[in-house]
Scaffold this motif. Structure first.
Motif, PDB file in Angstrom:
ATOM      1  N   THR A   1       0.832  -1.212   0.000  1.00 51.52           N
ATOM      2  CA  THR A   1       0.000   0.000   0.000  1.00 51.52           C
ATOM      3  C   THR A   1       0.862   1.256   0.000  1.00 51.52           C
ATOM      4  OG1 THR A   1      -1.747  -1.155   1.221  1.00 51.52           O
ATOM      5  CG2 THR A   1      -1.811   1.254   1.231  1.00 51.52           C
ATOM      6  N   LEU A   2       1.825   1.318   0.905  1.00 44.66           N
ATOM      7  CA  LEU A   2       2.686   2.507   1.008  1.00 44.66           C
ATOM      8  C   LEU A   2       3.555   2.681  -0.226  1.00 44.66           C
ATOM      9  CD1 LEU A   2       3.827   2.226   4.748  1.00 44.66           C
ATOM     10  CD2 LEU A   2       2.239   3.892   3.785  1.00 44.66           C
ATOM     11  N   LYS A   3       4.044   1.570  -0.762  1.00 48.37           N
ATOM     12  CA  LYS A   3       4.936   1.631  -1.926  1.00 48.37           C
ATOM     13  C   LYS A   3       4.221   2.220  -3.139  1.00 48.37           C
ATOM     14  CE  LYS A   3       6.122  -2.156  -3.991  1.00 48.37           C
ATOM     15  NZ  LYS A   3       6.697  -3.460  -4.376  1.00 48.37           N
TER      16      LYS A   3
ATOM     17  N   GLU B   1       3.900  12.375  -0.801  1.00 51.03           N
ATOM     18  CA  GLU B   1       2.921  13.275  -0.189  1.00 51.03           C
ATOM     19  C   GLU B   1       1.710  12.497   0.338  1.00 51.03           C
ATOM     20  OE1 GLU B   1       4.369  13.746  -3.117  1.00 51.03           O
ATOM     21  OE2 GLU B   1       5.646  15.466  -2.596  1.00 51.03           O
ATOM     22  N   GLU B   2       1.272  11.468  -0.398  1.00 47.47           N
ATOM     23  CA  GLU B   2       0.128  10.677   0.031  1.00 47.47           C
ATOM     24  C   GLU B   2       0.429   9.913   1.325  1.00 47.47           C
ATOM     25  OE1 GLU B   2      -2.087   9.661  -4.220  1.00 47.47           O
ATOM     26  OE2 GLU B   2      -0.423   8.388  -3.523  1.00 47.47           O
TER      27      GLU B   2
ATOM     28  N   TYR C   1      -1.264   8.698   6.202  1.00 49.00           N
ATOM     29  CA  TYR C   1      -0.806   7.970   7.387  1.00 49.00           C
ATOM     30  C   TYR C   1      -0.200   8.876   8.449  1.00 49.00           C
ATOM     31  CZ  TYR C   1      -1.694   3.504   5.145  1.00 49.00           C
ATOM     32  OH  TYR C   1      -2.315   2.424   4.554  1.00 49.00           O
ATOM     33  N   LYS C   2      -0.287  10.187   8.207  1.00 50.89           N
ATOM     34  CA  LYS C   2       0.215  11.173   9.161  1.00 50.89           C
ATOM     35  C   LYS C   2       1.682  10.898   9.540  1.00 50.89           C
ATOM     36  CE  LYS C   2      -4.175  12.775  10.668  1.00 50.89           C
ATOM     37  NZ  LYS C   2      -4.850  12.103   9.575  1.00 50.89           N
TER      38      LYS C   2
ATOM     39  N   PRO D   1       7.985  13.751   7.276  1.00 51.17           N
ATOM     40  CA  PRO D   1       8.689  13.576   5.996  1.00 51.17           C
ATOM     41  C   PRO D   1       9.810  12.548   6.038  1.00 51.17           C
ATOM     42  CG  PRO D   1       8.235  15.880   6.372  1.00 51.17           C
ATOM     43  CD  PRO D   1       7.843  15.172   7.631  1.00 51.17           C
ATOM     44  N   TYR D   2      10.572  12.525   7.131  1.00 56.62           N
ATOM     45  CA  TYR D   2      11.670  11.555   7.210  1.00 56.62           C
ATOM     46  C   TYR D   2      11.119  10.130   7.232  1.00 56.62           C
ATOM     47  CZ  TYR D   2      15.378   8.715   9.209  1.00 56.62           C
ATOM     48  OH  TYR D   2      16.287   7.719   9.426  1.00 56.62           O
ATOM     49  N   ARG D   3      10.107   9.884   8.059  1.00 56.71           N
ATOM     50  CA  ARG D   3       9.548   8.540   8.190  1.00 56.71           C
ATOM     51  C   ARG D   3       8.857   8.095   6.906  1.00 56.71           C
ATOM     52  NH1 ARG D   3      11.617   5.770  11.628  1.00 56.71           N
ATOM     53  NH2 ARG D   3      11.100   7.145  13.354  1.00 56.71           N
TER      54      ARG D   3
END
Length: 212
Positions: free
Chosen positions: A145-147, A152-153, A158-159, A162-164
């Motif tokens: 899902t994340l990939k 930005e999404e 997922y709040k 930026p680093y994470r």
């Protein structure tokens, strides 16, 4: 710092400028300090072996536990920032996979105990309670899902800071690869790691009368 050619020079400049003493430790020393942290016994079955995996930005440290005692350890130049920067040698990936596969052949069945900021965040994103283990399928779904999201999404949906939002993808890849090679479905997240090991190490030094 560990691999930088000018690491010692940076340490010296920081000491002179800020008065801070920094010690650069090896990957094996890092693994030993994690082992010293203790507290892992609560998630271990003495009749089973476990791989403790700590994924950092520059390296991944792995400790093999048997009967709740350290049996073996290794360090790999395989970290989230290295992967993002395409700075991981293919040979190091192969060394990582071959080592885990060999450990599995000798010590199966294996469970996985994971640590690091990313796995703690993954644990939270999946809505797990403290002490509740993760399983391979749900981590794989989160990874896919994340990939497939933009940077930005990931931040918006997922709040994530930026680093994470960047490093969580390669972290998931490392943990999934290890779980697949171990042929295990369970991943424990006790939220103990290097910081705990360093505190224990410094306390023991102070207790013995050695300067910290």
């Amino acid at each position: 710092m560990r691999d930088a050619a000018n690491g010692p020079k940076i340490v010296e400049e920081i000491a002179q400028t800020c008065g801070l003493k920094i010690e650069i430790i090896s990957g094996c020393e890092e693994a030993d300090m994690i082992y010293q942290a203790g507290g892992l016994e609560t998630v271990m079955d003495k009749n089973r072996n476990y791989l403790y995996i700590d994924v950092g930005g520059g390296s991944t440290e792995i400790i093999l536990y048997g009967d709740k005692h350290k049996v073996n350890s290794n360090s790999f130049q395989l970290g989230t920032v290295r992967l993002l920067a395409n700075q991981v040698d293919k040979k190091e990936w192969e060394r990582f996979k071959e080592w885990i596969a060999a450990i599995y052949e000798e010590h199966a069945p294996l469970g996985i105990i994971a640590s690091g900021g990313n796995i703690n965040k993954i644990h939270k994103l999946l809505g797990k309670r403290e002490g509740e283990q993760l399983n391979y399928p749900e981590i794989k779904i989160l990874y896919d899902t994340l990939k497939n999201m933009t940077f930005e999404e990931r931040i918006l949906n997922y709040k994530l800071n930026p680093y994470r939002a960047d490093v969580i993808i390669p972290a998931l890849k490392i943990y999934l690869t290890a779980a697949r090679l171990c042929k295990t479905n369970e991943i424990h997240v006790p939220k103990l790691g290097l910081a705990d090991g360093i505190v224990h190490h410094l306390y023991m030094q102070s207790k013995s009368g050695n300067p910290v």
